[in-house]
Each structure stands twice: as structure tokens, then as C-alpha cells.
Design an enzyme around this catalytic site. Sequence first.
Site, PDB file in Angstrom:
ATOM      1  N   ASP A 113     -38.164 -49.349  -3.413  1.00  0.00           N
ATOM      2  CA  ASP A 113     -39.104 -49.324  -2.277  1.00  0.00           C
ATOM      3  C   ASP A 113     -40.048 -48.128  -2.378  1.00  0.00           C
ATOM      4  OD1 ASP A 113     -36.675 -48.020  -1.997  1.00  0.00           O
ATOM      5  OD2 ASP A 113     -36.507 -48.335   0.159  1.00  0.00           O
ATOM      6  N   ASP A 146     -40.036 -58.098 -12.325  1.00  0.00           N
ATOM      7  CA  ASP A 146     -40.962 -59.204 -12.064  1.00  0.00           C
ATOM      8  C   ASP A 146     -41.992 -58.771 -11.015  1.00  0.00           C
ATOM      9  OD1 ASP A 146     -42.107 -61.676 -11.986  1.00  0.00           O
ATOM     10  OD2 ASP A 146     -40.378 -62.740 -11.193  1.00  0.00           O
ATOM     11  N   TYR A 174     -31.659 -63.326 -11.729  1.00  0.00           N
ATOM     12  CA  TYR A 174     -32.174 -64.535 -12.379  1.00  0.00           C
ATOM     13  C   TYR A 174     -31.097 -65.188 -13.239  1.00  0.00           C
ATOM     14  CZ  TYR A 174     -36.884 -63.080 -11.028  1.00  0.00           C
ATOM     15  OH  TYR A 174     -37.997 -62.723 -10.314  1.00  0.00           O
ATOM     16  N   LYS A 184     -31.942 -49.823  -7.045  1.00  0.00           N
ATOM     17  CA  LYS A 184     -31.636 -49.706  -5.615  1.00  0.00           C
ATOM     18  C   LYS A 184     -30.143 -49.371  -5.498  1.00  0.00           C
ATOM     19  CE  LYS A 184     -32.916 -50.203  -1.245  1.00  0.00           C
ATOM     20  NZ  LYS A 184     -33.862 -49.282  -0.575  1.00  0.00           N
TER      21      LYS A 184
END
Length: 368
Positions: free
Chosen positions: A206, A230, A124, A173
Amino acid sequence: MSYRVTLIPGDGIGPEVTNAARLVAAATGVTIDWEIAEAGEKAIASEGTPLPDSVLESIRRNRVALKGPITTPIGSGFRSVNVALRQQLDLYASVRPARAIAGEGTRFPETDLVVVREATEGLYSGVEHWVDRDHTAAESVNVVTRKASDRIVRFAFELARREKRKRVTAVHKANILKTTGGLFQTAFREMAPRYPDIPSDERLIDNMCMQLVKKPEEYDVIVTTNLFGDILSDLCAGLAGGLGVAPGALYGENLAVFEPVHGSAPKYAGQDKADPVAEILCVERMLRHLGETEAADRVFRAVWETIAEKKVVTYDLALPGYTQRPVTPSSCSAMAGEIARKVPIVNPEAPLPRPWAVGHAQDPHLEG
Ligand code: NAD
């Protein structure tokens, strides 16, 4: 004592839910002098910008704000006001508790999670561009710094200690995003040993999504980067009863802005239909931040009893499948009126069942 608080009504359902929240705040008897600051669509129309400097100045001056959701046009147009506000005021910690109120509106009545999301950088950061003149390729820059990673991870551990929570889980990740994810992971691994009293672990994003929908009760505090936070905070809101009941807060060094997890839900704008609870629970958190503990307890108890009674609740809490008996949905203003009516007459000290019995959120900036 009276307080001056910046109020940003916002777009879509924002004015309806912030009016509802003000009604409930007034019922507590705490005197709040609301300084209205328009941002979003109204500010574009009147001032040509969705985030006038006067809004930032008002929040800096008052140090506390209550905010409604603000629409972000998709694709071209203005940058997100929400992202800009967080960056310009350095509101780095987005705290989004997800607790099932009275076990209603959810298939997971034991849900009790807090998402702590870094809110100033990551994907962002606003650094993105077209790669070619024909606009057939584009890039966004994922900014992750050691400073921001350290402070959000520290914030999560401090929150866990203050609220006596059982575990902090870092979500990333780092197997694919080896530099950005890896840097966040390193910050977490080096901070965790400083909090030997708080168990900690890590999950890939995930896997975390799958784990959360299977066994949310196994998790507690989740700390993560901006985009993952988010997404996970909406997921956790869904586990706890939906966006209509999910409050949130943004913290900077000396500032706090209280805003719900949900957006401006344009399809419900002006219909007096949206659930006011998320924004009302933002008032509850705000009162706690101001040190008005009894008023905050009253607001929470009134929300709890209104939802548990299920006589005057909005459509999202009356959906078949989430309720044992048929309920006719009420309007946003009717539900807010019912909560406000209860505020002065509830017993804020009556014991609550789990998970609320473990205690209310403790605010990090109360003493600052
Ligand atoms: P949204 O959260 O506005 O709505 C998604 C769905 O959730 C709605 O259609 C509705 O079914 C439900 N919902 C949301 N709030 C509810 C409430 N109070 N009561 C009952 N149901 C509720 O998400 P969106 O449709 O993806 O976004 C709409 C706009 O809001 C976009 O412009 C987006 O950028 C903006 N947004 C702003 C914020 C913010 O101001 N912090 C946060 C998220 C989205």
C-alpha cells in the site's frame, strides 16, 4: 543467421499489434521464421481449448516466443491462458521495464523502473473453491514457496547487477499476510546480504503505491509476488507513458516469451487504433535475447525518434495534457510503418538522454 520463433497473435488487438511488430522485425533484415501458434479465442473455436498442447510444444521446441495479449473471460469459463502458460512452462520471472520514452506521454519523464514479478504461484495458483453449496462464500489459496521466492529474488538481484541498477526493493504485505508474505520477506532478507554491492530495502504494497505516484524516480528494481506484481506493473506502465508503450518478458530456465504488459483491449479490436509500441519493444527485447544487438538498437532508436517527433503516433501518445502541441492521432499500422521505415536509416549509436542513456536491458539467458 535465421531464427525460428513461436508467434502467438492472441485476441482483441493482439493480431494488429503482432502484425505491426513483425513488420518492424522484418525491417531489421534479421531473418525470422515465425511459427504461428493460435491460443485464446481462435483456439477455442478450432480446437475446443484455449491452450492447445501444440502451442506449448512449439515454445519448448523454439525456446523463444513473441506473444500478443489473450482475453480471459471473467467469472465462469476457461482458466486464464496467460496464467496456465506461465505455470506449464515454468516461466517464473516476469520482467516489466517502465521507462518513459523520449519523456513523452507521461507526467514523469524521469521514470526508469523495472518490476520483477514472480509469475507461477501466489494468488494466481488457481486453487480456489466455494465454501458452501449456496455460493455465498469463497476461498482462494495464496501459494508461496521458499524455492520460488528464492529464485525470483535472486533473479532481481542478478538483473540489478547486470544492468548496474541502484537498488532492489522488495514489496510485500508481511504485516498482514504473516506466513505467505513473511516467507517471501525472509527469502529476500536472506538473499540480500549475498549482494553487498546492491542496496536493498522493503516496502509494504500500500505504501509502495503511494510512493510510486509521488516520487517514482527514487525507485529502481522492484521484486514482488504475483498479484502485487501484476498491479504494480500496470501502475509503473502508467507512470512511463501508458500500457501502449510497456513491453515485458517472461523467463524460465531455458525459455523466453516476450509479451506486452497490456491486455487484449477488446474495445479497440479491429479498429487499427491500438499503440503498437509495446509489442514492437517486445521484438526489441527479443532481438537482444537472440544476440542481434545492432538490430535491437535500431528498433529502439526508430521507436524513440518516432515518439519524439510526434508526427505519426497513435491516440494514446497524442492526448491533450501529455503533449505540448496538438497532434492528430495516427493508426496502429501507420505508426508501425513509420517505425519500420526508420529502422534501416537511424543511427543506432547516437547518444540518448537519460534515463535511456544508462543502457539497454541485458538479457539473462543470452548465454544459456
Ligand atoms: P487492457 O490492457 O486490455 O486494456 C486496458 C486499457 O488500456 C484499454 O482500454 C486501453 O485504454 C489501454 N490500452 C491497452 N493496450 C493498449 C494499446 N496497445 N494501445 C493503446 N491503449 C491501450 O486491460 P483489460 O481491459 O483489463 O483487459 C482486457 C482483456 O485482456 C482481459 O480479458 C484480460 O484478462 C486480458 N489481459 C491479458 C493479458 C495478457 O495476455 N498478458 C494481460 C492483461 C490483460
